[in-house]
Design a protein around this motif. Sequence first.
Motif, short mmCIF file in Angstrom:
data_model
loop_
_atom_site.label_atom_id
_atom_site.label_comp_id
_atom_site.label_asym_id
_atom_site.label_seq_id
_atom_site.Cartn_x
_atom_site.Cartn_y
_atom_site.Cartn_z
N ASP A 1 71.39 -3.42 89.25
CA ASP A 1 70.94 -3.52 87.86
C ASP A 1 71.48 -2.35 87.03
N TRP A 2 71.53 -1.17 87.63
CA TRP A 2 72.04 -0.01 86.89
C TRP A 2 73.53 -0.17 86.57
N ARG A 3 74.28 -0.83 87.46
CA ARG A 3 75.69 -1.11 87.14
C ARG A 3 75.76 -2.07 85.95
N ASP A 4 74.88 -3.05 85.94
CA ASP A 4 74.85 -3.98 84.81
C ASP A 4 74.43 -3.26 83.52
N ILE A 5 73.49 -2.35 83.64
CA ILE A 5 73.04 -1.61 82.45
C ILE A 5 74.19 -0.81 81.85
N ARG B 1 75.75 -1.61 78.30
CA ARG B 1 75.67 -0.57 77.26
C ARG B 1 77.04 -0.29 76.66
N ALA B 2 78.06 -0.20 77.50
CA ALA B 2 79.42 0.05 77.00
C ALA B 2 79.87 -1.09 76.08
N ALA B 3 79.54 -2.33 76.45
CA ALA B 3 79.92 -3.47 75.63
C ALA B 3 79.16 -3.49 74.32
N ALA B 4 77.86 -3.19 74.37
CA ALA B 4 77.05 -3.18 73.15
C ALA B 4 77.54 -2.11 72.19
N LYS B 5 77.91 -0.96 72.71
CA LYS B 5 78.43 0.10 71.85
C LYS B 5 79.77 -0.30 71.23
N ALA B 6 80.58 -1.01 72.00
CA ALA B 6 81.89 -1.42 71.50
C ALA B 6 81.75 -2.41 70.33
N GLN C 1 74.32 -5.70 68.28
CA GLN C 1 73.69 -4.56 68.95
C GLN C 1 73.39 -4.82 70.42
N ALA C 2 73.78 -5.97 70.93
CA ALA C 2 73.34 -6.34 72.28
C ALA C 2 74.45 -6.98 73.09
N ALA C 3 74.31 -6.86 74.41
CA ALA C 3 75.24 -7.49 75.35
C ALA C 3 74.48 -7.84 76.62
N VAL C 4 74.97 -8.82 77.33
CA VAL C 4 74.43 -9.19 78.64
C VAL C 4 75.48 -8.92 79.69
N ALA C 5 75.07 -8.25 80.76
CA ALA C 5 75.98 -7.98 81.88
C ALA C 5 75.40 -8.57 83.16
N ILE C 6 76.25 -9.19 83.94
CA ILE C 6 75.88 -9.77 85.22
C ILE C 6 76.98 -9.43 86.22
N VAL D 1 71.10 -5.59 77.31
CA VAL D 1 71.10 -4.22 76.82
C VAL D 1 71.21 -4.23 75.30
N LYS D 2 70.30 -3.50 74.63
CA LYS D 2 70.34 -3.39 73.17
C LYS D 2 70.45 -1.92 72.80
N CYS D 3 71.40 -1.61 71.91
CA CYS D 3 71.67 -0.23 71.51
C CYS D 3 71.90 -0.15 70.00
N ALA D 4 71.56 0.99 69.43
CA ALA D 4 71.94 1.24 68.04
C ALA D 4 73.46 1.31 67.95
N LYS D 5 73.99 0.88 66.82
CA LYS D 5 75.43 0.95 66.61
C LYS D 5 75.86 2.40 66.46
#
Length: 302
Positions: free
Chosen positions: A168-172, A176-181, A189-194, A232-236
């Motif tokens: 899960d931490w690898r997905d996080i 997070r990297a994708a959401a920031k991009a 502001q969000a991305a899903v990783a699997i 994962v949801k992050c501020a821009k």
Amino acid sequence: MAMTRAEIPAARLDLAPGSRVGIVAGGGSLPVEIADGLAAHGHAPFILLMEGEADRQQELRRYENDSLALEQIGSLVATLKRHGVTHLVLAGEIKRRPKLTDMRPSLGLLAIVPSVVTALARGDDGLLKVLTRGLEKRGIKVVGAHEVVPELAASEGTLTAAAPNRSDWRDIEAGRAAAKAIGALDIGQAAVAIGGRAIALEGIEGTHGLLERTRDLRGHGRLAGKARGVLVKCAKPGQELRVDLPSIGPRTVEAAHAAGLAGIAVEAGRSLILEGPATLSRANALGLFIVGLPASESADGR
């Protein structure tokens, strides 16, 4: 061990005597939670209901209120000052943009139209930055929901009974990297990783649409047999943090579970957990984790 939201104190905005907080209320529960939080701390809010947008009117009309159409934006400052507002929170979803052709000419409107037209070309965050700066030039201080009701902000650490495992931490990290991009491009502001890589990015459809798309993608050949996954949801990057902070609520938890995800990660202090007790309770009932991540940057976009 799960960390409760109360274990990390948040700084509350120190309002001077005579200050009054106004809330420009769009859709969703956030305007209600801010209003109730302010009232609980002894600050009676003024609510400006955005016509056609605010959908929790019965709860919001318990407080002193007025209504404003998007096309009447030129009278915003005058309306706020008439009600003694010194600080303003922009809260809730606004689904449409004002039609410039339907705006009635006024001195207030003529003063802001050039800035608004320019900002519309910059995307949502550009528009919000111009709006907040324009309000502050006219004597209304814009503040964030997390500044006036800090208990709405996510704390750092695991907030639920379930916790992320190593995969899960690898997905996080991938999410997070994708959401920031995409945040840097003012897309979402969000991305899903699997399985350690991002598989879906938030677009104009919002987080719920992203999660519906993720659920549909579960049958895709490249995802066959892969379980778990994280939203994962992050501020821009460089975002104006006083408006449009990432948020999650019970509906997010339900949609993440329906999409087969193991949990949700948000940035601590820079994301909001709406209907907090209900959100965490539902996540616990469904076996999902919710984790608050340390903020990855110090810039606040102001």
